[in-house]
Design a protein around this motif. Structure first.
Motif, PDB file in Angstrom:
ATOM      1  N   LYS A   1       0.627  -1.266   0.069  1.00 26.73           N
ATOM      2  CA  LYS A   1      -0.066   0.211  -0.068  1.00 26.73           C
ATOM      3  C   LYS A   1       0.853   1.152  -0.030  1.00 26.73           C
ATOM      4  CE  LYS A   1      -0.996  -0.326   4.941  1.00 26.73           C
ATOM      5  NZ  LYS A   1      -1.937  -0.426   6.004  1.00 26.73           N
ATOM      6  N   ASP A   2       1.847   1.289   0.435  1.00 29.42           N
ATOM      7  CA  ASP A   2       2.904   2.538   0.724  1.00 29.42           C
ATOM      8  C   ASP A   2       3.549   2.734  -0.716  1.00 29.42           C
ATOM      9  OD1 ASP A   2       2.335   2.937   3.252  1.00 29.42           O
ATOM     10  OD2 ASP A   2       3.934   1.839   3.981  1.00 29.42           O
ATOM     11  N   LYS A   3       3.286   1.701  -1.482  1.00 28.43           N
ATOM     12  CA  LYS A   3       3.977   1.937  -3.032  1.00 28.43           C
ATOM     13  C   LYS A   3       3.055   2.099  -3.992  1.00 28.43           C
ATOM     14  CE  LYS A   3       8.499  -0.779  -1.975  1.00 28.43           C
ATOM     15  NZ  LYS A   3       8.068  -0.969  -0.496  1.00 28.43           N
ATOM     16  N   LEU A   4       1.748   1.697  -3.763  1.00 27.04           N
ATOM     17  CA  LEU A   4       0.939   1.834  -4.837  1.00 27.04           C
ATOM     18  C   LEU A   4       0.662   3.364  -5.549  1.00 27.04           C
ATOM     19  CD1 LEU A   4      -1.999  -0.527  -3.272  1.00 27.04           C
ATOM     20  CD2 LEU A   4      -0.081  -1.107  -4.868  1.00 27.04           C
ATOM     21  N   ARG A   5       0.321   3.213  -6.670  1.00 27.90           N
ATOM     22  CA  ARG A   5       0.081   4.692  -7.363  1.00 27.90           C
ATOM     23  C   ARG A   5      -1.245   5.257  -6.879  1.00 27.90           C
ATOM     24  NH1 ARG A   5       1.888   3.992 -13.526  1.00 27.90           N
ATOM     25  NH2 ARG A   5       3.931   3.111 -13.331  1.00 27.90           N
ATOM     26  N   SER A   6      -1.343   6.325  -6.927  1.00 31.61           N
ATOM     27  CA  SER A   6      -2.689   7.101  -6.865  1.00 31.61           C
ATOM     28  C   SER A   6      -3.607   6.616  -8.059  1.00 31.61           C
ATOM     29  CB  SER A   6      -2.598   8.683  -6.597  1.00 31.61           C
ATOM     30  OG  SER A   6      -2.129   9.100  -7.985  1.00 31.61           O
ATOM     31  N   GLU A   7      -4.955   7.006  -7.868  1.00 26.31           N
ATOM     32  CA  GLU A   7      -6.006   6.821  -8.791  1.00 26.31           C
ATOM     33  C   GLU A   7      -5.473   7.814 -10.077  1.00 26.31           C
ATOM     34  OE1 GLU A   7      -9.920   7.444  -7.279  1.00 26.31           O
ATOM     35  OE2 GLU A   7      -9.731   5.443  -6.138  1.00 26.31           O
ATOM     36  N   GLU A   8      -4.937   9.040  -9.685  1.00 23.96           N
ATOM     37  CA  GLU A   8      -4.807   9.946 -10.639  1.00 23.96           C
ATOM     38  C   GLU A   8      -3.546   9.442 -11.545  1.00 23.96           C
ATOM     39  OE1 GLU A   8      -3.324  14.563 -11.321  1.00 23.96           O
ATOM     40  OE2 GLU A   8      -3.475  13.712  -9.322  1.00 23.96           O
ATOM     41  N   GLN A   9      -2.579   8.737 -10.940  1.00 21.25           N
ATOM     42  CA  GLN A   9      -1.320   8.230 -11.576  1.00 21.25           C
ATOM     43  C   GLN A   9      -1.832   6.796 -12.495  1.00 21.25           C
ATOM     44  OE1 GLN A   9       0.845   7.568  -8.102  1.00 21.25           O
ATOM     45  NE2 GLN A   9       2.058   9.538  -8.379  1.00 21.25           N
ATOM     46  N   GLY A  10      -2.783   6.444 -11.846  1.00 22.07           N
ATOM     47  CA  GLY A  10      -3.129   5.142 -12.734  1.00 22.07           C
ATOM     48  C   GLY A  10      -3.839   5.371 -13.932  1.00 22.07           C
ATOM     49  N   ALA A  11      -4.782   6.491 -13.737  1.00 25.30           N
ATOM     50  CA  ALA A  11      -5.503   7.009 -14.958  1.00 25.30           C
ATOM     51  C   ALA A  11      -4.960   7.795 -15.713  1.00 25.30           C
ATOM     52  CB  ALA A  11      -6.946   7.867 -14.336  1.00 25.30           C
ATOM     53  N   ASP A  12      -3.752   8.143 -15.776  1.00 25.62           N
ATOM     54  CA  ASP A  12      -3.390   9.162 -16.679  1.00 25.62           C
ATOM     55  C   ASP A  12      -2.972   8.447 -18.114  1.00 25.62           C
ATOM     56  OD1 ASP A  12      -1.146  11.462 -17.168  1.00 25.62           O
ATOM     57  OD2 ASP A  12      -0.338   9.784 -17.980  1.00 25.62           O
ATOM     58  N   THR A  13      -2.504   7.250 -18.267  1.00 28.50           N
ATOM     59  CA  THR A  13      -2.409   6.844 -19.570  1.00 28.50           C
ATOM     60  C   THR A  13      -3.703   6.846 -20.186  1.00 28.50           C
ATOM     61  OG1 THR A  13      -0.308   5.841 -19.182  1.00 28.50           O
ATOM     62  CG2 THR A  13      -1.540   5.053 -20.911  1.00 28.50           C
ATOM     63  N   VAL A  14      -4.692   6.284 -19.516  1.00 28.47           N
ATOM     64  CA  VAL A  14      -6.028   5.867 -20.013  1.00 28.47           C
ATOM     65  C   VAL A  14      -6.534   7.338 -20.491  1.00 28.47           C
ATOM     66  CG1 VAL A  14      -8.496   5.365 -19.532  1.00 28.47           C
ATOM     67  CG2 VAL A  14      -6.823   4.204 -18.249  1.00 28.47           C
ATOM     68  N   ILE A  15      -6.488   8.402 -20.074  1.00 29.90           N
ATOM     69  CA  ILE A  15      -6.969   9.781 -20.273  1.00 29.90           C
ATOM     70  C   ILE A  15      -6.134  10.209 -21.606  1.00 29.90           C
ATOM     71  CG2 ILE A  15      -6.977  12.209 -19.652  1.00 29.90           C
ATOM     72  CD1 ILE A  15      -7.404  10.980 -16.582  1.00 29.90           C
ATOM     73  N   TRP A  16      -4.757  10.113 -21.423  1.00 22.54           N
ATOM     74  CA  TRP A  16      -3.704  10.375 -22.578  1.00 22.54           C
ATOM     75  C   TRP A  16      -4.334   9.618 -23.903  1.00 22.54           C
ATOM     76  CZ3 TRP A  16       0.037   7.382 -25.382  1.00 22.54           C
ATOM     77  CH2 TRP A  16       0.803   7.973 -26.187  1.00 22.54           C
TER      78      TRP A  16
END
Length: 323
Positions: free
Chosen positions: A253-268
């Motif tokens: 959990k301390d190393k997991l990405r935020s939802e924003e970071q996970g969503a970045d490539t989808v949005i791109w």
């Protein structure tokens, strides 16, 4: 699944799939890629009431795009719709209640959407199921739940909306897959995990994610008018990860990405002109096309196996939707 694949994948994950991996990759992003006017474009996002899907929907709504939320649960869907409309100050956020594990519901929805005359520029296949545990689960139609949602559901929704997408400007389909697919070779002989000695929800999920990547490459050849891509969001702190992979979540959990970071490539992939400069049918990670196989992992499938996959899906779709 071989020990080699597992170890190689996990080491790769620690380096690339964590928030540290994102921070390293994002140093090379073009900051202007997302500065796009999308007020005239329409986006459909499945599994849009939580996690990555919700963040993608909110971001697109804030940019002025028309958003179609496809959710299974009416109450959670309505709450997400209300919240996104308020935060984005955008009333063009529409809700559709569809259980993507139920073929008949998908057919009814895609027919209704086609007949409505609404446009659709981008379909984002985000919804997915990961069964936590060793109990094989089936839907009311008798389909294994993971396969029904992640593979057959994605296939039927995508094919059902192809006619609408073909009529749109710059049409795109993005499928949110997983790096877990790298440990799996396509298995067309046991699509619904009936031959597993002991059902494993994580392995079933990874196999369906491999199937999604294979389907993406096949769609790109079948429908050259549309730009197809699949992607891995990395290891992301979402409600789905917390409930489906509780042990992994506690350790990582301390190393997991935020939802924003996970969503970045989808949005791109959904909005940026830079995305479609890459060929159709590729698999992306952090805005970059990457290999769909680990080195020396023996996970490549033959054209015959890939054709068998799509043929079996078409047969099942016909079976479960013909009254």
């Amino acid at each position: 699944m071989s020990i080699y694949r597992s170890v190689t994948w996990f080491v790769k994950g620690l380096r690339e799939y964590t928030k540290g991996g994102y921070q390293s990759a994002s140093k090379h992003f073009n900051s202007s890629d997302l500065d796009v006017d999308i007020a005239h474009r329409s986006y459909m996002i499945t599994g849009a009431n939580s996690g990555i899907g919700r963040f993608v929907a909110l971001t697109i709504a804030k940019k002025g795009g028309t958003v179609h939320l496809v959710c299974r649960n009416k109450d959670r869907g309505e709450a997400a719709q209300k919240d996104i409309r308020e935060q984005a100050r955008n009333e063009n956020v529409h809700l559709h209640i569809v259980d993507l594990s139920r073929p008949a519901q998908i057919v009814a929805f895609t027919e209704q959407f086609k007949n409505s005359g609404q446009t659709l520029n981008v379909l984002i296949n985000n919804a997915g199921v990961l069964v936590n545990g060793d109990q094989r689960q089936v839907t009311e139609d008798g389909l294994e739940t993971t396969f029904a949602t992640n593979t057959l559901g994605v296939h039927m929704l995508t094919k059902g909306l192809i006619p609408v997408l073909k009529n749109a400007e710059d049409p795109r389909v993005i499928t949110v897959s997983s790096g877990g697919m790298l440990v799996q070779k396509l298995d067309v002989k046991d699509l619904q995990f009936e031959r597993m000695t002991k059902f494993d929800g994580t392995l079933a999920y990874s196999q369906t994610k491999r199937q999604e990547v294979v389907l993406t490459s096949l769609y790109a050849k079948l429908y050259p008018e549309i730009h197809f891509s699949s992607m891995h969001p990395g290891w992301v702190d979402t409600p789905g990860v917390q409930t489906s992979l509780p042990q992994f979540y506690e350790k990582m959990k301390d190393k997991l990405r935020s939802e924003e970071q996970g969503a970045d490539t989808v949005i791109w992939l959904a909005v940026s002109p830079a995305a479609t400069k890459h060929g159709s049918g590729l698999f992306f990670q952090d805005r970059t096309p990457v290999s769909t196989h680990l080195p020396l992992a023996w996970t490549k499938s033959s054209p015959a196996e890939e054709q068998e996959l799509i043929s079996k899906l078409d047969e099942l779709a016909q079976k479960y939707t013909t009254v």
